[in-house]
Design a protein around this motif. Structure first.
Motif, PDB file in Angstrom:
ATOM      1  N   CYS A 184       0.964  -1.195   0.050  1.00  0.00           N
ATOM      2  CA  CYS A 184      -0.253   0.129  -0.134  1.00  0.00           C
ATOM      3  C   CYS A 184       0.702   1.369   0.359  1.00  0.00           C
ATOM      4  CB  CYS A 184      -1.059  -0.230   1.142  1.00  0.00           C
ATOM      5  SG  CYS A 184      -2.234   1.122   1.705  1.00  0.00           S
ATOM      6  N   GLU A 185       0.975   2.130  -0.742  1.00  0.00           N
ATOM      7  CA  GLU A 185       1.575   3.263  -0.805  1.00  0.00           C
ATOM      8  C   GLU A 185       1.292   4.848   0.315  1.00  0.00           C
ATOM      9  OE1 GLU A 185       0.487   4.659  -5.399  1.00  0.00           O
ATOM     10  OE2 GLU A 185       1.449   3.496  -5.484  1.00  0.00           O
ATOM     11  N   GLN A 186       0.134   4.371   0.894  1.00  0.00           N
ATOM     12  CA  GLN A 186       0.003   4.864   1.879  1.00  0.00           C
ATOM     13  C   GLN A 186       0.697   5.073   2.828  1.00  0.00           C
ATOM     14  OE1 GLN A 186      -2.753   7.743   1.750  1.00  0.00           O
ATOM     15  NE2 GLN A 186      -3.186   6.938  -1.081  1.00  0.00           N
ATOM     16  N   CYS A 239      -5.699   1.056   1.903  1.00  0.00           N
ATOM     17  CA  CYS A 239      -6.143   1.625   1.882  1.00  0.00           C
ATOM     18  C   CYS A 239      -7.496   1.715   0.814  1.00  0.00           C
ATOM     19  CB  CYS A 239      -5.858   3.474   1.726  1.00  0.00           C
ATOM     20  SG  CYS A 239      -4.707   3.111  -0.239  1.00  0.00           S
ATOM     21  N   ASN A 240      -6.940   0.795  -0.021  1.00  0.00           N
ATOM     22  CA  ASN A 240      -7.680   0.274  -0.815  1.00  0.00           C
ATOM     23  C   ASN A 240      -8.107   1.443  -2.157  1.00  0.00           C
ATOM     24  OD1 ASN A 240      -8.080  -2.698  -0.114  1.00  0.00           O
ATOM     25  ND2 ASN A 240      -9.879  -2.046   1.403  1.00  0.00           N
ATOM     26  N   CYS A 284      -5.254   3.412  -3.064  1.00  0.00           N
ATOM     27  CA  CYS A 284      -3.742   3.999  -4.289  1.00  0.00           C
ATOM     28  C   CYS A 284      -3.416   3.045  -4.962  1.00  0.00           C
ATOM     29  CB  CYS A 284      -2.629   3.975  -2.922  1.00  0.00           C
ATOM     30  SG  CYS A 284      -2.762   1.957  -2.869  1.00  0.00           S
ATOM     31  N   CYS A 323      -3.397  -0.886  -4.502  1.00  0.00           N
ATOM     32  CA  CYS A 323      -4.689  -1.801  -3.535  1.00  0.00           C
ATOM     33  C   CYS A 323      -5.514  -2.449  -5.555  1.00  0.00           C
ATOM     34  CB  CYS A 323      -4.568  -0.433  -2.324  1.00  0.00           C
ATOM     35  SG  CYS A 323      -3.872  -0.442  -1.013  1.00  0.00           S
TER      36      CYS A 323
HETATM   37 ZN   LIG Z   1      -3.345   1.752  -0.850  1.00  0.00          ZN
END
Ligand SMILES: [Zn+2]
Length: 458
Positions: free
Chosen positions: A64-66, A73-74, A76, A79
């Motif tokens: 995940c990039e967050q 996060c679903n 980015c 995701c």
């Molecule tokens: Zn993410």
């Protein structure tokens, strides 16, 4: 028109949505928070409990990039790519069809390169126990020292088939069957989302048939929703799944215990008229008796049986009327007879004969009860003699209370009085003393008293 089945539509996308498996979810999330995620994980457990789902959520959370939150996060790019199945850095391999050494060599070649667009390359091998021995051996070295940019996640329904050398290089997560209450709550909320009302009996039947597997339950629920439309009732579920309601099984069990053969046979006929599969019926009946036995011997049957509250109450009501020995004997008798019936060419006849045998057997009396009765009988033999002795003593002795004390005095007389007859006085006195020391029977053996009391009068 394309229809997405419930199992795919409702597949959890975050850890919070996973049904059951709370300790595993917590361990995984803590690992993510503390950046202590091992490079090889193996998820095992019965089908449909969330092994692949957890591996995918984990893959999303790792990439995940967050940042590394405890939940993906679903939102980015990474995701979304994983959810759409288009991520180039997530390799999902079906171990059943790619089981040879060649496939593993290709995989190893692939992981030598850095990830294309994500932080890590993630390899998920489903049904990993299907790999050949050579393929497993080819993996050993890589698993021992995996490249920094690679995570392996394995899923299997048969952990015992995975070599120990592989297991010792992975962190193991054993998923449990989902308990009744959690499955029921999950299915009820899904039905609500679908705008379908489902009654409790129907829900319980689906949950019971699911046997702790979320996916099995969802497939059944799909079938039930298609058949029943917007209102799902217990009878309809029984129809579509070929089940009999639990009340029929309970009635049958009660009839057998009450030795009411005609009621038992009538209920069996009912089961046949429902068109229920005989083996299934046999399983259900045995399961019911097993539940009765567990209920009668266990301190905490709710945990062991994992049944809805009303069913447990029904069981406990039956259990209260019978000894655990009777229930156990009945279970054994049925187990023996019904197992034969399951393999018989005429199973109905065999089941009927088993029922007849079952109602002809008498109740079992526990050994402890028998011993207590024996004790009572022995005590009962002694009492009338004491009553005979007491009046005699009253006539002859001024204060003739037959107490342990008097009996000791009495017994002390025996050696003198019986010496001439050659009787063994000391042993009689010892016997009397032994009886006194027991304490629970206040009156000493009456035979010695009878002998000694006339002697005192002389
Ligand atoms: Zn993410």
């Amino acid at each position: 028109m394309s229809y997405l089945v419930l199992a795919r539509k409702s597949r959890p996308q975050t850890f919070a949505q996973v049904v059951g498996q709370k300790p595993i979810v917590r361990t995984l999330q803590n690992g993510l928070l503390q950046t202590r995620v091992p490079h090889a994980l193996i998820f095992s457990g019965v089908r449909g409990t969330g092994k692949t789902t957890l591996a995918r959520i984990m893959a999303k959370a790792i990439n995940c990039e967050q940042g590394p939150p405890p939940e993906p996060c679903n939102e980015c790019r990474s995701c979304k790519e994983i959810m759409a199945g288009s991520s180039v850095d997530l390799h999902e391999v079906d171990g059943a069809s790619n089981r040879g050494i060649q496939e593993i060599r290709e995989l190893k070649e692939n992981i030598r390169f850095m990830p294309t667009s994500s932080k890590f390359k993630i390899i998920i091998i489903d049904e990993v126990h299907m790999l050949t021995t050579e393929a497993f051996n080819a993996l050993l070295k890589t698993l021992e020292e995996p490249p920094e940019h690679v995570y392996f996640m394995f899923a299997t329904t048969e952990l015992h088939k995975v070599p120990v050398t592989i297991l010792s290089r992975c962190q193991r997560y054993e998923l449990k069957r989902v308990v009744h209450a959690e499955l029921a709550a999950h299915f009820a909320s899904l039905a609500q989302q679908e705008g379908i009302s489902i009654d409790e009996a129907a829900l319980n039947m689906v949950v019971r048939e699911a046997g702790g597997s979320v996916r099995d339950g969802l497939s059944l629920l799909d079938q039930v929703f298609s058949y029943c439309g917007e209102n799902v009732t217990g009878e309809e579920v029984a129809d579509v799944l070929g089940l009999v309601s639990h009340e029929v099984i309970a009635d049958l069990a009660r009839a057998l215990l009450a030795k009411d053969l005609s009621a038992a046979l009538n209920n069996l006929d009912k089961v046949y008229s429902y068109g229920m599969d005989i083996k299934r019926f046999i399983n259900e009946l045995l399961a019911w008796f097993r539940s009765l036995v567990v209920c009668s011997v266990s301190q905490d049957p709710a945990r062991l049986l994992d049944l809805p509250a009303d069913e447990l109450a029904l069981l406990q009501e039956v259990v209260a009327a019978y000894s655990s020995q009777t229930l156990f004997m009945m279970f054994n008798l049925l187990l023996e007879g019904l197992e034969k019936a399951a393999f018989s060419a005429r199973p109905r006849f065999a089941v009927e004969m088993t029922f007849i045998r079952a109602v002809q057997v008498d109740d079992v009396v526990p050994v402890t009860d028998l011993l207590t009765r024996l004790d009572d009988v022995l005590a009962g033999v002694a009492l009338p003699q004491q009553q005979v002795v007491a009046p005699q003593a009253r006539q002859s002795i001024p204060s003739p209370q037959v107490t342990p004390q008097t009996s000791r005095q009495i017994n002390q007389q025996i050696p003198q009085s019986d010496r001439g007859k050659g009787s063994t006085g000391p042993s009689a006195a010892q016997a009397a003393q032994a009886t006194q020391s027991r304490g629970d029977r206040p009156v000493a053996p009456t035979v010695t008293e009878k002998k000694s009391i006339p002697n005192l009068n002389r």
